[in-house]
Structure formats: structure tokens, C-alpha cells
Design an enzyme around this catalytic site. Structure first.
Site, short mmCIF file in Angstrom:
data_model
loop_
_atom_site.label_atom_id
_atom_site.label_comp_id
_atom_site.label_asym_id
_atom_site.label_seq_id
_atom_site.Cartn_x
_atom_site.Cartn_y
_atom_site.Cartn_z
N LYS A 1 0.84 -1.21 0.00
CA LYS A 1 0.00 0.00 0.00
C LYS A 1 0.87 1.25 0.00
CE LYS A 1 -1.78 1.65 4.05
NZ LYS A 1 -1.34 3.06 4.20
N ASN A 2 1.88 1.26 0.87
CA ASN A 2 2.67 2.50 1.02
C ASN A 2 3.65 2.74 -0.13
OD1 ASN A 2 1.31 3.05 3.32
ND2 ASN A 2 3.01 2.73 4.73
N SER B 1 11.48 12.46 6.81
CA SER B 1 10.04 12.28 6.58
C SER B 1 9.81 11.48 5.30
CB SER B 1 9.35 13.64 6.47
OG SER B 1 8.13 13.53 5.75
N VAL B 2 9.04 10.42 5.41
CA VAL B 2 8.74 9.57 4.26
C VAL B 2 7.97 10.38 3.21
CG1 VAL B 2 7.41 7.54 3.52
CG2 VAL B 2 8.76 7.45 5.63
N ARG C 1 -4.04 10.74 4.49
CA ARG C 1 -2.99 11.75 4.49
C ARG C 1 -2.13 11.71 3.23
NH1 ARG C 1 0.41 14.83 7.53
NH2 ARG C 1 2.56 14.41 7.00
N LYS D 1 14.27 17.01 9.11
CA LYS D 1 13.91 15.78 9.83
C LYS D 1 13.58 14.72 8.77
CE LYS D 1 10.20 14.33 12.90
NZ LYS D 1 9.01 14.72 13.62
N CYS E 1 -4.87 13.45 12.51
CA CYS E 1 -5.31 12.07 12.41
C CYS E 1 -5.05 11.43 13.76
CB CYS E 1 -4.62 11.36 11.26
SG CYS E 1 -3.25 10.36 11.69
N ASP F 1 4.95 1.15 11.99
CA ASP F 1 3.73 0.47 11.53
C ASP F 1 3.62 -0.98 12.02
OD1 ASP F 1 3.04 2.79 10.27
OD2 ASP F 1 3.42 2.09 8.23
N ILE G 1 8.47 7.82 16.32
CA ILE G 1 8.02 8.47 15.08
C ILE G 1 6.76 9.31 15.30
CG2 ILE G 1 7.39 8.11 12.64
CD1 ILE G 1 10.21 7.14 13.20
N ARG H 1 0.54 15.35 12.57
CA ARG H 1 1.01 15.10 11.20
C ARG H 1 0.98 16.33 10.29
NH1 ARG H 1 -0.85 9.03 9.70
NH2 ARG H 1 1.18 8.99 8.73
N ARG I 1 -8.54 -0.15 5.15
CA ARG I 1 -7.69 0.84 4.47
C ARG I 1 -6.38 0.19 4.00
NH1 ARG I 1 -6.08 5.51 7.90
NH2 ARG I 1 -4.78 5.68 6.07
C1 UD1 Z 1 4.50 7.27 6.14
C2 UD1 Z 1 3.65 6.02 6.03
C3 UD1 Z 1 3.17 5.58 7.41
C4 UD1 Z 1 4.35 5.40 8.35
C5 UD1 Z 1 5.25 6.66 8.35
C6 UD1 Z 1 6.52 6.47 9.14
C7 UD1 Z 1 2.62 6.14 3.87
C8 UD1 Z 1 1.39 6.39 3.07
N1 UD1 Z 1 2.52 6.30 5.18
O1 UD1 Z 1 3.69 8.30 6.67
O2 UD1 Z 1 2.46 4.36 7.28
O3 UD1 Z 1 3.89 5.16 9.66
O4 UD1 Z 1 5.62 7.00 7.00
O5 UD1 Z 1 7.23 5.39 8.67
O6 UD1 Z 1 3.65 5.76 3.34
N2 UD1 Z 1 6.37 15.33 10.08
C9 UD1 Z 1 6.44 16.68 10.33
N3 UD1 Z 1 6.31 17.54 9.26
C10 UD1 Z 1 6.13 17.10 7.98
C11 UD1 Z 1 6.07 15.72 7.74
C12 UD1 Z 1 6.20 14.85 8.82
O7 UD1 Z 1 6.59 17.10 11.46
O8 UD1 Z 1 6.03 17.94 7.06
C13 UD1 Z 1 6.51 14.37 11.21
C14 UD1 Z 1 5.25 13.51 11.41
O9 UD1 Z 1 4.28 14.17 12.18
C15 UD1 Z 1 5.81 12.28 12.08
C16 UD1 Z 1 7.19 12.15 11.46
O10 UD1 Z 1 7.52 13.44 10.91
O11 UD1 Z 1 5.94 12.51 13.47
C17 UD1 Z 1 7.31 11.11 10.37
O12 UD1 Z 1 6.31 11.33 9.40
P1 UD1 Z 1 6.47 10.87 7.89
O13 UD1 Z 1 7.71 10.06 7.77
O14 UD1 Z 1 6.30 12.05 7.01
O15 UD1 Z 1 5.23 9.89 7.73
P2 UD1 Z 1 4.15 9.83 6.57
O16 UD1 Z 1 4.78 10.05 5.25
O17 UD1 Z 1 2.97 10.64 6.94
#
Ligand code: UD1
Length: 417
Positions: free
Chosen positions: A22-23, A163-164, A92, A161, A116, A305, A327, A121, A397
Site C-alpha cells: 500500500k505504502n 520524513s517519508v 494523508r 527531519k 489524524c 507500523d 516516530i 502530522r 484501508r
Molecule cells: C508514512 C507512512 C506511514 C508510516 C510513516 C513512518 C505512507 C502512506 N505512510 O507516513 O504508514 O507510519 O511514514 O514510517 O507511506 N512530520 C512533520 N512535518 C512534515 C512531515 C512529517 O513534522 O512535514 C513528522 C510527522 O508528524 C511524524 C514524522 O515526521 O511525526 C514522520 O512522518 P512521515 O515520515 O512524514 O510519515 P508519513 O509520510 O505521513
């Protein structure tokens, strides 16, 4: 509203074929916006989040249909740049269309994903990085209004930081930007590597230049292609844990074990027996589960996850274990429900202290997010009697055919209204 009935205890035995990720599918689907032609995708999981992303792309003007198991995306008439709240609020990952729309049209209006259950997030890291590519934006009435008056221009960007989502959005945007972009401190989750493989197959020019840095030379357009998405490593991890927790024996098929080394090593430490082959793992749960301490971390660390699922397994350990969630700030909502089933878990800040030697009792339960829902199923599989899990739309989902897959290996599980 649909619910699940689970009757335990059951030892799981048999084979489970893992679905597409999915991801990985979500950012790849978002990246198809870069195309003005046709693309085919294979191995997409049939889950709600993928349906939502397909609907979002359709709302932007993509023509999409399944041809047998392949998804055909035809963007020859894709022209819209407005991603509505109705579609982005439920998922998201909807924010991932921002990079593609800006790269293709220099303009986008995309709903903010909002809060969420597992944390606030924000998307500040996405926006800050996009502005380095020349994007001007303002936020008004819940929408990001973004434009790149001179088109996107490559730049050197270091994420503050890991961020995925931000890494994915920038990789997509920079693929059609003018010149060279270097992204540093990237997330390197396997799903990101899969996105890069997909883009390179369409003729984009992306190259990893160090462990967390990627160099992207923008191209003018992308070519038609056909791509098969990688396996779902979180689904694989969930079923590996299901085998360990029920003292069962499962063959987990259609995977690349090299990608889930961290999980394999932890399951071995806990006492499960694993035979690892090229594309499958045979796992046998041990009656005795040894305690371990776990910290979630960006890949290659232990995935957030799988934190909820692992916590259920640690309730069966021979002594206390600890899990530190690094995370998301609010990802322990499954704890209250597990404690209602007899678990002894206490929370201090971002640490969970998990007492071992627990026999779960069946109960009526409430699912709160995707991975929390599946952790309740795992606990219910080991509890004597009937458990009922409410709000399972969370589960739908992200887990393809979960009841079918579990039933096939001996679980007694039923969906009802
Ligand atoms: C993705 C995954 C999710 C997984 C997460 C961490 C998908 C669709 N979802 O979520 O399943 O749990 O990676 O492996 O692939 N953050 C900020 N600012 C930003 C972006 C992120 O502060 O602009 C923070 C978030 O609140 C969180 C952390 O960074 O605490 C990591 O988030 P991120 O790696 O971006 O996760 P997602 O891409 O939302």
C-alpha cells in the site's frame, strides 16, 4: 458499520501470499500525474486507501481502469489541479499529489490533510522543501494554494527531519524540475526506493549518491511504462507476528526477506524459528517468547507500523519488555483496548512498559487506526472465546483480504454488520 468476530485460541498453520505494498503504491500512483500519456501498474493491493487515491486521481482528470489485474492510467486529458478536502481528509497520502501537480502545471490547490488519530502530522517539511524549488504558497481555508511562477528549478535541499512523505513529494516534484536537485537526509524506506525505481523506468534520472542523499536530474517528460509494485513489508511482518503469537507455523510467500532483516532478527531473538529463503520465510512460533526492548525508527530501524502488533507479542514474553515510539507522538491508542483484554501495559511519555506472561481474555473492542485494528485481531486470536472488533473500516484501508487469508490458515474469523 461492519464488525469482526474472532474466536480463539487458534494456532495458525499454512501459507500466506503477501499482497502489493500500500505504502509503495500510493506515492507511485501520485507520481503518475507527471505523465501526459499512459502507464500500467501491477500488483496494487485491493484496499480502501488505493481506491481513495484512484478516486483522487480521477477527480484530477486521469482516466483509470483495471485491465485484468493491471491498472491503466491514461493522463492524455488530465488537466485539473484541485484536490478536494473530501478526498484528502480520509487519507494523508493525498498530499502526495502536490509535488506532481506543481511539476506538471506549476500550479496546485490541495486540501491540507488535517489531523489524524496517531498525531498532528503537519506538512511543514514538504512545503519548506518545495519552496526551495521555487514554489510560492499560501494556506487559506484549509487548502494549500501553491504555484511556481518560473517553473520548478532544481536546488540543494537538506530535510530538517527524516520524513517519508516529504521525501516522496520532493522526489516526484524534482523529477520534472529544471536542472539538478540534490536531496539530503532523505527517508530511505523500501517504498521510496520503489518509487525511485518506478520513476527511473519512466525515463527519469534519479541516482542515490549516498545512504540518505539522492541526485535528481530533471527531465522534460516521462515515457509510457509498465511497473510492478513491491510487496507489502508491513503485511508480511504482521503475519510473521501472527505465527509467532499463536505458536503456529506459516510460510510467508511473495516477499524479499532482505528488506525485512530488522524484523527477522527481532523475531529470532524472541525465540521464533525462521527459515529464510529467497522469496519466502517459514516461521514457527515458540511456546516460550523471550522479552526484547524495541525502539521504532526510520528505516532500516524497526517500523512504527509494526509497533502495535509487536506489543501484542511482547505481552506473551517471559518478562517485562519496553517499546519506545520515536516516530508518532500518539501511537499507543491500542494500549487501552489491550489492557481491557487483560494486558498490563503502562505508558510513560513515548515509552510503553509491557508486562509479560499475559493470557488475553476475549472482549468487545474498538479499532482506532489501521495498525491498532490488526493488533486487536492478533490478541483476539490467542484469547479464549469470542471477541468482537468494532470500526474495522480502519483495517480495510490497508489489509487486502485479511479474513480470507487468516481463515485459510485456520483462524475463526467472520465479518458482520
Ligand atoms: C508514512 C507512512 C506511514 C508510516 C510513516 C513512518 C505512507 C502512506 N505512510 O507516513 O504508514 O507510519 O511514514 O514510517 O507511506 N512530520 C512533520 N512535518 C512534515 C512531515 C512529517 O513534522 O512535514 C513528522 C510527522 O508528524 C511524524 C514524522 O515526521 O511525526 C514522520 O512522518 P512521515 O515520515 O512524514 O510519515 P508519513 O509520510 O505521513
Amino acid at each position: 458499520m461492519q464488525k469482526l468476530k474472532v474466536f480463539g485460541p487458534k494456532r495458525l498453520k499454512g501459507q500466506i501470499k503477501i499482497s502489493g505494498s500500500k505504502n509503495a503504491s500510493l506515492p507511485i500512483l501520485a507520481a503518475t500525474l507527471l505523465s501526459s500519456n499512459k502507464l500500467y501498474l501491477n500488483n496494487l493491493p485491493k484496499v480502501k486507501d488505493i481506491e481513495t487515491m484512484i478516486n483522487l486521481l480521477k477527480s484530477l482528470g486521469s482516466k483509470i481502469k483495471f485491465e485484468k489485474d493491471k491498472l491503466l492510467i491514461d493522463n492524455s486529458k488530465q488537466k485539473k489541479i484541485f484536490a478536494s478536502y473530501n478526498l484528502v481528509k480520509t487519507m494523508r497520502a493525498g498530499i502526495l499529489v502536490l509535488g506532481g501537480l506543481l511539476a506538471k502545471f506549476g500550479n496546485a490547490k490541495v486540501s491540507l490533510p488535517g489531523g489524524c488519530a496517531i498525531g498532528t502530522r503537519p506538512i511543514d517539511i514538504h512545503l519548506k522543501a518545495l519552496s526551495k524549488l521555487g514554489v510560492k504558497y499560501r494556506i487559506s481555508q484549509g487548502y494549500v494554494h501553491a504555484s511556481a511562477p518560473k517553473g520548478l528549478v532544481g536546488s540543494k535541499i537538506r530535510f530538517s527531519k527524516i520524513s517519508v512523505g516529504a521525501t516522496e513529494n520532493l522526489i516526484i516534484a524534482a523529477s520534472l524540475a529544471k536542472g539538478v536537485t540534490i536531496l539530503k537526509n532523505c527517508a530511505v524506506e523500501p517504498e521510496i526506493k520503489d518509487l525511485v525505481k518506478f520513476l527511473n523506468k519512466t525515463g527519469c534520472n534519479l541516482k542515490w549518491i549516498s545512504k540518505r542523499s539522492i541526485k535528481i536530474r530533471g527531465v522534460e517528460s516521462i515515457k509510457d511504462t509498465i511497473y510492478s509494485v513491491m510487496f507489502d513489508r508491513i503485511e508480511a511482518g504482521t503475519y510473521l507476528i501472527a505465527a509467532a503469537i499463536t505458536g503456529g507455523n506459516l510460510k510467508i510467500k511473495n516477499i524479499d526477506p532482505n528488506i525485512i532483516n530488522t524484523e527477522i532478527n527481532i523475531l529470532k531473538k524472541i525465540g521464533a524459528k525462521l527459515i529464510v529463503k529467497k522469496n519466502e520465510i517459514n516461521i514457527t512460533g515458540n511456546k516460550k517468547v523471550k522479552s526484547v526492548n524495541i525502539k521504532t525508527a526510520p528505516y532500516p530501524g524497526f517500523p512504527t507500523d509494526l509497533q502495535a502488533q509487536m506489543m501484542v507479542l511482547l505481552c506473551k514474553a517471559n518478562k517485562k519488555s519496553f517499546i519506545q515510539e520515536n516516530i508518532f507522538e500518539n501511537r499507543f491508542m491500542h494500549v487501552a483496548e489491550l489492557n481491557r483484554m487483560g494486558a498490563q501495559i503502562s505508558i510513560k511519555g513515548n515509552k510503553a512498559i509491557i508486562d509479560g506472561n499475559i493470557n488475553f481474555a476475549s472482549a468487545e473492542l474498538m479499532a482506532t487506526d489501521l495498525r491498532a485494528s490488526v493488533s486487536l485481531i492478533l490478541a483476539a486470536l490467542t484469547a479464549k472465546g469470542k471477541s468482537i472488533i468494532n470500526r474495522i473500516y480502519h483495517l480495510d484501508r490497508g489489509y487486502e483480504d485479511i479474513e480470507k487469508k487468516l481463515k485459510k490458515v485456520g483462524a475463526k474469523i467472520k465479518r458482520f454488520k
